[in-house]
Scaffold this active site. Structure first.
Site, PDB file in Angstrom:
ATOM      1  N   GLY A  88      22.364   6.464  -4.989  1.00 25.85           N
ATOM      2  CA  GLY A  88      23.550   5.810  -5.531  1.00 25.85           C
ATOM      3  C   GLY A  88      24.825   6.522  -5.151  1.00 25.85           C
ATOM      4  N   GLY A 114      23.269   7.850  -0.682  1.00 23.87           N
ATOM      5  CA  GLY A 114      22.149   7.095  -0.146  1.00 23.87           C
ATOM      6  C   GLY A 114      21.417   6.322  -1.234  1.00 23.87           C
ATOM      7  N   GLY A 122      27.928   2.941   3.933  1.00 29.26           N
ATOM      8  CA  GLY A 122      28.992   3.756   3.356  1.00 29.26           C
ATOM      9  C   GLY A 122      30.346   3.072   3.436  1.00 29.26           C
ATOM     10  CG  ASP A 123      31.788   2.166   7.174  1.00 27.19           C
ATOM     11  OD1 ASP A 123      32.209   3.319   6.933  1.00 27.19           O
ATOM     12  OD2 ASP A 123      31.219   1.852   8.229  1.00 27.19           O
TER      13      ASP A 123
END
Length: 326
Positions: free
Chosen positions: A237, A234, A263-264
């Protein structure tokens, strides 16, 4: 060629509120967007924006709106025909970037559809440098499907990345002795579950600048055969651990608008950097630049190279715990 695989794709509908989400209240939204989605689809979209040759493999009927959306965005795809429509997922974003997701389970794949999907993945993998297996599994696929596909792909010489959660992630971890992927991308909660510790035991030290517990947890997976672990954390980092070392990357200050696809995007950034021949810490830097750029965009929009702030990402080589200490 990068092949992304999304067994449970979705139309991602994002609504933005003018303030805080209040349970039981009536809300007026300020904007609504719909994008072709699912984790592997998002990776394909981000890589396509960067000019990386990519094909998205997914189950979808020929007339499904998700395919029209992919065509509109110039994303190459291979759709395995199915009889049901792609699910719709809802994300609700607040002004501070807080995102609440309501995801449908997806329709079940029958035995023929499941077999066709696996065949399509293997066929495409023959021309692929990476195969990215991402997201949840629909009813009709066993929890061990990602583990089974990782083993099947080993015969084709491609590298395999897996980004999933819950039961499919647990099944993948249980099968590492048989077939370990080249890259796993858990978040802090998923990494904690994989290694039998609490998410708080990883996240609390991070708040004090101590990434040691994250490194130890990721190293546990590397010791079981995983090529590298990209742990996305998040706003803190990400940490990358492989056979040669461990690194922490922290993002530049950004105003979070929506975390959908962050995240992707990080996974896409890592793959893009690896294809370009960059070093492990440079791959991590690119991953964090992509993730932070995605968080600053509205809805399920994904970053292009023009959105990146690579120079704003700080890299730190991490000292690992002594052998036998975790």
């Amino acid at each position: 060629m990068i092949v992304t695989v999304t067994p449970n794709p979705s139309i991602d509908r994002t609504v933005t509120l003018p303030g805080e989400l209040v349970r039981g209240a009536v809300h007026r939204v300020t904007s609504v967007t719909s994008e072709p989605g699912g984790k592997g689809v998002n990776v394909a979209r981000a890589l396509t924006l960067a000019g990386v040759e990519t094909v998205a493999v997914l189950p979808a009927a020929g007339h499904d709106p998700i395919l029209a959306g992919l065509r509109e965005q110039g994303v190459e795809f291979h759709a395995v025909p199915v009889s049901h429509p792609v699910r719709t997922n809802l994300a609700i974003t607040e002004t501070d970037g807080t995102t609440t997701k309501v995801n449908e389970p997806g329709a079940a794949l029958d035995a023929t559809e499941a077999e066709s999907l696996a065949w399509a993945v293997v066929q495409r993998a023959r021309a692929g440098h990476w195969v990215v297996l991402s997201g949840s599994l629909p009813p009709g696929l066993p929890d061990a499907w990602y583990s089974e596909m990782t083993a099947a792909l080993r015969a084709h010489g491609c590298q395999v990345a897996v980004d999933t959660s819950d039961a499919p992630l647990a099944a993948l971890a249980a099968g590492l002795h048989r077939a370990a992927p080249d890259l796993m991308k858990p978040n802090a909660e998923e990494l904690a579950g994989l290694t039998g510790v609490s998410a708080e035991s990883l996240e609390s030290p991070l708040a004090r600048g101590d990434a040691g517990p994250v490194v130890a947890a990721a190293r546990h997976l590397v010791e079981q055969g995983v090529g590298a672990v990209l742990a996305t954390l998040g706003a803190a980092g990400a940490v990358l651990v492989d056979g040669d070392g461990a690194w922490l990357a922290t993002p530049p200050p950004v105003t979070a608008v929506s975390t959908v696809g962050a995240g992707d995007s990080s996974l896409a950034g890592y793959i893009r950097a690896e294809v370009a021949g960059l070093t492990a810490p440079e791959r991590l830097q690119m991953a964090v630049a992509y993730g932070s750029a995605a968080a600053a965009l509205p809805g399920s929009a994904l970053p292009s190279p023009a959105h990146l702030n690579l120079d704003g990402v700080s890299l730190t080589a991490l000292a690992e715990p002594p052998e036998g200490v975790s």
